[in-house]
Design a protein around this motif. Structure first.
Motif, PDB file in Angstrom:
ATOM      1  N   VAL A   1      62.830  -9.458  68.598  1.00 20.75           N
ATOM      2  CA  VAL A   1      62.077  -9.721  69.934  1.00 20.75           C
ATOM      3  C   VAL A   1      60.705 -10.026  69.269  1.00 20.75           C
ATOM      4  O   VAL A   1      60.034  -9.472  68.399  1.00 20.75           O
ATOM      5  N   GLU A   2      59.943 -11.104  69.547  1.00 14.96           N
ATOM      6  CA  GLU A   2      58.448 -11.340  69.295  1.00 14.96           C
ATOM      7  C   GLU A   2      57.540 -11.382  70.359  1.00 14.96           C
ATOM      8  O   GLU A   2      58.003 -12.128  71.556  1.00 14.96           O
ATOM      9  N   VAL A   3      56.511 -10.719  70.338  1.00 15.22           N
ATOM     10  CA  VAL A   3      55.675 -10.722  71.379  1.00 15.22           C
ATOM     11  C   VAL A   3      54.166 -11.148  70.897  1.00 15.22           C
ATOM     12  O   VAL A   3      53.951 -10.794  69.492  1.00 15.22           O
ATOM     13  N   PRO A   4      53.085 -11.704  71.517  1.00 16.67           N
ATOM     14  CA  PRO A   4      51.870 -11.746  70.887  1.00 16.67           C
ATOM     15  C   PRO A   4      51.276 -10.308  70.625  1.00 16.67           C
ATOM     16  O   PRO A   4      51.483  -9.282  71.262  1.00 16.67           O
ATOM     17  N   ASN A   5      50.677 -10.409  69.569  1.00 13.39           N
ATOM     18  CA  ASN A   5      49.874  -9.210  69.025  1.00 13.39           C
ATOM     19  C   ASN A   5      48.446  -9.199  69.361  1.00 13.39           C
ATOM     20  O   ASN A   5      47.582  -9.712  69.096  1.00 13.39           O
ATOM     21  N   LYS A   6      48.192  -8.024  70.270  1.00 10.34           N
ATOM     22  CA  LYS A   6      46.989  -7.757  70.792  1.00 10.34           C
ATOM     23  C   LYS A   6      45.999  -7.295  69.852  1.00 10.34           C
ATOM     24  O   LYS A   6      44.852  -7.442  69.894  1.00 10.34           O
ATOM     25  N   PHE A   7      46.675  -6.657  68.808  1.00 13.85           N
ATOM     26  CA  PHE A   7      45.643  -6.257  67.589  1.00 13.85           C
ATOM     27  C   PHE A   7      45.217  -7.456  66.793  1.00 13.85           C
ATOM     28  O   PHE A   7      44.283  -7.485  66.059  1.00 13.85           O
TER      29      PHE A   7
END
Lengths: 814, 176
Positions: free
Chosen positions: A257-263
């Motif tokens: 799973v890949e999601v945008p990284n808020k960091f």
């Protein structure tokens, strides 16, 4: 026991003695009821004066002492200590202010000054007769502290306190400590590497034996008061055992799973199992519950498999939220800030134009551990920009967004511009600004350095940005105020310096802590000058951007200050609380019968709890003693100790005993207006000598009945004055006391109108401690109006109003 | 012809160097305006704003043509601006540089050009007129001897190369 009062008139050299006949005043005092002895002396505050009081207490068996001298704001503590040393309760002492408010301001009319001094002494003796002994409240102190927020401020506060030997609980919402600073590339104005200086501190926190770190945790609720808070902490499940994880990153490789990284400001991607950044503390992975396929039901589990294969077995899908309870003596709030969403400002096209980015996004691009490993690129085509514009004050200094200046944006923009220029000297860089605020050590020099390096500063807030749809280049339209011309500038990349705003959820935490936020939404300090670190609730301290936008050095300084303020409490076994608190007479409280609870809504400190069908309850350790609840209680069930209704009414009666129609009765708050009146004296400003002040702790204490009773007794004029209250905010030392006073006095005005009292005879004012001239001016105006109305008209009005006022005040005067 | 080419190159280099220096100062200037407030010329002539003249160099200015007005020539070189400038920019010197650039470009105000020609011809900034003589007589001052040292002055001017920089009569008028 018989009340035996000793009265002492101080000459204060010639300060008082030069204007007033002190001997005659002593003679006058000696004839007042319950006065056993009255003396005058050159300097009462000097040792011989104090010895005289102590000797008399023994010799005449005195149980109350009145000193007529300077302002109680000056020597009340001195004389309280003096009578205590002689064996009396310190609250058996009362003062009459015949220097600042008589001899220093009425030296031009000694005869009337003498009459005023007589009234003030009479009022002090009247109050003294009703004084009750009070003992400071003592509460035990839990020698542990809670720090909320693990950014640079929270980290420093925690380390300072832990080094002092106190047990620290550090609660951080995110899976790692470090806050914003851990995500920055360099720091201004020295261009130190941010994580290189913060990283070791983060590790110190993790290793410190006195610090217990709760990451990925939140404060659920807080009960109690200074020295004795009970805190419940919710620890969210990471699904990775921190002790077992060695951050080998094998799990990341298999996670599908890949999601945008808020960091990374959502510019890069991360897996469902991730570590916020390489230097995270604790240095362990965690699983994003919302993104992971496998937690419930167990559908994937690839990470667990590989972890077991490698002999780690750190991944545990059976973790559950945990609630922990800790007891602490003090709390430090270091929750920091968030960034404003610039898409709200449509004319800049953030979110529409690909090449308009925020400062934080640039920060991540420029950072070598960011999504592009330090390469600054245009989001539209991945090319390096050749012409870049920064726009300042996006959402700051804007009545439509946030009215305040976010403080640090000028400097971080200059920093990023310099970094960009140093990496790629051929890049043209423009900074659009309203004002450049470079107001700390080394900052102005840094600003000049940027200009020397060829960065072009354009004074003017861009009106709008348009995009060329084919090149995705941006044109900025703006007035260059230096040129006095409108310019349009085509650039490759625009960076918006977004405002710092309060954290989402700050109101919820404020409710839990019983603290307040200012009009800007940040947590409000107890006093802007003298208590900048303390929150309104005792034992709670603020540091860093939770209190308002701040840069790193300022946040760290505040963190150390907060640690010191907290240690002031934690270092003691018991904490003393001034006993001038509110007390509820349960038999009079209406809540059990009629569901009232007004007091709890008026208390600025959440010190009053009201449960259905039970009398209201005051937590003395939380009460600050403003008396607002006492004034607003419809059943007169609340008493403020040392400023009781009976005591204040006795002062009113004493002052208005003779020729009331010639007098201006003033209710002044201790912190501002009474100090303002003192300042008029200290500045030797003269004003009409028919004003008589009654000191209360806060204008919020002034009961409607006090004003009505004054008019019933025939007062000429009445003034109520508190700390400054304007449309921009309140200077009240009890946060909202003056706001409540204002609401209440509006009702008083209506009652007086009905009673037929001329409007100009009652006045509500806000006079600060620095406005001695304003106090003198107001008294002059009131005296003139009183003269204009004429004695006869006043007497006539009072005569007609008396039955009406009597009816309202019935319960009080019987 | 050969000398012309060499001179042109030198001029170009000098122009670039000067422009760079002016632009550096324009970058550093933070537009506080103390220079304009201190300027005796700006006080009487609101068109003359040395701060804005400098600011203009940040944008769109490249040789050979500056297309500036005569305004930079109004500077009195009193140095009040340098005295008070918080960033030590010194507009008086900037105006010298700009004037020099303009001179190299032939953008010379006719009044200035006339003064230069007058100096070359008579050694004086302004001609001696009968009114001057009459007034001197009234003040018991001696008569002015004409053409003293003019030849020496001409030699000095020749050495400096000033004459070669001067445009012909027609060109001079263009920017006047």
């Amino acid at each position: 026991m018989e009340t035996r009062i000793g009265v002492y008139i101080c000459h204060c050299g010639t300060n008082i003695g030069g204007v007033l006949d002190c001997e005659a005043l002593a003679k006058f005092a000696s004839k007042l009821p319950n006065v056993v002895v009255a003396k005058d002396y050159k300097y009462m505050c000097a040792d011989p004066g104090q010895e005289m009081i102590k000797k008399d207490i023994k010799e005449f068996k005195l149980n109350r002492v009145v000193v007529a001298s300077c302002s109680p704001r000056m020597h009340e503590p001195t004389f309280r200590k003096c009578v205590e040393e002689a064996g009396l309760n310190p609250f058996f002492f009362e003062m009459a202010n015949i220097r600042e408010q008589v001899s220093w301001c009425h030296y031009d009319s000694p005869k009337q000054a003498f009459d005023k001094a007589k009234d003030l002494i009479k009022a002090a003796v009247a109050k003294a007769r009703l004084l009750t002994p009070l003992t400071p409240l003592k509460v035990p102190v839990e020698k542990r502290v809670l720090v909320i927020g693990g950014g640079v401020a929270g980290i420093h506060a925690a380390l300072d306190l832990a080094d002092m030997g106190f047990k620290v609980y550090l609660v951080e919402k995110e899976p790692t400590i470090g806050g914003w600073m851990a995500l920055l590339d360099k720091t201004f104005p020295t261009l130190d590497c941010s994580i290189c200086i913060l990283g070791p501190k983060m590790v110190d926190v993790a290793k410190h034996p006195n610090i217990e770190l709760f990451t990925y945790s939140e404060v659920l609720d807080i009960e109690g008061f200074v020295g004795n808070f009970k805190v419940r902490i919710l620890k969210k499940p990471r699904y990775v055992e921190v002790d077992k994880c060695n951050a080998c990153s094998e799990c990341v490789n298999v996670c599908p799973v890949e999601v945008p990284n808020k960091f990374d400001g959502n510019l890069g991607w991360r897996k469902a199992i991730y570590i916020p950044f390489p230097q995270a503390v604790p240095p362990a992975y965690l699983i994003d519950e919302d993104a992971c396929l496998g937690i419930t039901p167990l559908a994937c589990g690839k990470c667990q498999e590989v972890c077991r294969e490698k002999g780690g077995d750190a991944i545990n899908f059976d973790m559950h939220p945990k609630v922990l309870e800790v007891n602490v003596g003090a709390i430090i709030v270091a929750t920091g800030y968030e960034l404003y969403d610039p898409s709200k400002i449509k004319e800049y096209g953030y979110g529409v134009y690909q090449n308009v980015i925020t400062c934080f996004e640039l920060e991540r691009l420029i950072n070598s551990s960011g999504p592009t490993y330090g390469k600054v690129i245009r989001p539209s085509d991945g090319k390096e920009p050749k012409k870049v514009a920064f726009i300042q004050c996006v959402g700051s200094r804007d009545e439509k967004a946030n009215v305040y200046c976010s403080g640090f944006c000028c400097m971080y923009t200059i920093k990023n511009a310099i970094l960009l220029k140093e990496k790629h000297p051929e890049t043209e860089i423009y900074i659009f600004y309203i004002d450049i605020r470079a107001n700390f050590k080394g900052y102005e020099e840094f600003y000049r350095r940027a200009r020397e390096e060829g960065i072009i500063f354009i004074r003017g807030k861009p009106a709008e940005i348009s995009e060329n749809p084919s090149t995705k280049n941006l044109t900025i339209y703006c007035e260059d105020l230096g040129l006095g011309k409108v310019i349009s500038l085509e650039v490759d990349l625009v960076i918006l310096s977004t405002a710092a705003i309060p954290r989402h959820g700050k109101d919820e935490l404020a409710r839990k802590l019983n603290i307040v936020t200012g009009s800007d939404g940040f947590y409000l300090e107890a006093h802007p000058k003298l208590k900048p670190i303390d929150a309104a609730t005792d034992g709670v301290f603020l540091c860093g951007s939770a209190q308002g936008p701040k840069d790193i050095p300022y946040s760290v300084s505040q963190a150390s200050a907060a640690a010191a303020r907290a240690a002031r409490i934690l270092s003691k076994d018991y904490w003393e609380i001034e006993p001038i608190v509110a007390y509820i007479d349960e038999s009079k409280c209406r809540n059990p019968k009629t569901k009232c609870g007004i007091c709890a809504t008026k208390c600025p400190y959440g010190a009053i709890t009201v449960e259905p069908k039970k009398p209201a309850r005051v937590e003395p350790a939380k009460c600050h003693g403003c008396g607002t609840c006492a004034a607003d209680c419809p059943g007169d069930a609340i008493t403020q100790m040392h400023f009781t209704d009976a005591q204040i009414l006795s002062q009113i009666h004493a002052i208005l005993e003779e020729n009331p129609e010639e007098k201006i009765l003033c209710f002044l708050c201790n912190w501002c207006s009474y100090a303002g009146a003192d300042l008029a004296g200290t500045s030797r400003l003269t004003y009409p000598p028919n004003a008589r002040a009654v000191r209360v702790m806060c204008s919020g204490r002034v009961d409607k009945d006090f004003v009505l009773e004054a008019f019933r007794l025939g007062a000429g004029m009445v003034l109520v004055s508190g700390c400054r209250l304007t449309e921009f905010g309140s200077d009240c030392h009890y946060i909202t006391g003056n706001v409540n006073a204002k609401k209440r006095m509006k009702i008083v005005e209506k009652i007086l109108e009905k009673a037929g009292i001329s409007k100009e005879r009652f006045r509500l004012e806000w006079i600060s401690a620095s406005e001695g001239d304003k106090y003198a001016k107001i008294i002059k105006e009131m005296a003139e109006k009183m003269k204009k109305l004429g004695k006869e008209k006043i007497i006539e009005e009072n005569r007609k109003a008396e039955p009406f006022l009597e009816k309202i005040l019935k319960k009080k005067i019987t | 012809m050969k000398e012309e080419g060499w001179r042109k190159e030198l001029e170009q280099g000098e122009k670039l160097r000067k422009l760079k220096e002016i632009k550096r100062k324009a970058l550093i200037c933070f537009q506080c305006g103390v220079c304009v407030g201190s300027c005796p010329v700006a006080f009487v002539n609101e068109k003359y704003n040395p701060r804005r003249i400098l600011r203009n160099f940040l944008f769109n200015q490249s040789p050979p043509q500056l297309n500036l007005s005569n305004l930079p020539w109004l500077c009195l070189h009193c140095y009040a601006c340098l005295e008070r400038c918080p960033q030590n920019i010194g507009l008086s010197e900037v105006m010298f540089e700009i004037q020099h650039l303009q001179f190299l470009n032939g953008e010379i105000p006719s009044s200035f050009l006339n003064a230069v020609k007058q100096i070359i011809k008579t050694g004086r900034v302004s001609p001696v007129t009968p009114i001057t003589e009459r007034r001197r007589g009234q003040l018991n001052l001696p008569k002015i001897e004409t053409e003293t040292g003019v030849e020496e002055l001409k030699k000095i001017i020749e050495e400096t190369g000033l004459k070669k920089l001067l445009p012909s009569q027609e060109e001079g008028k263009r920017s006047g």
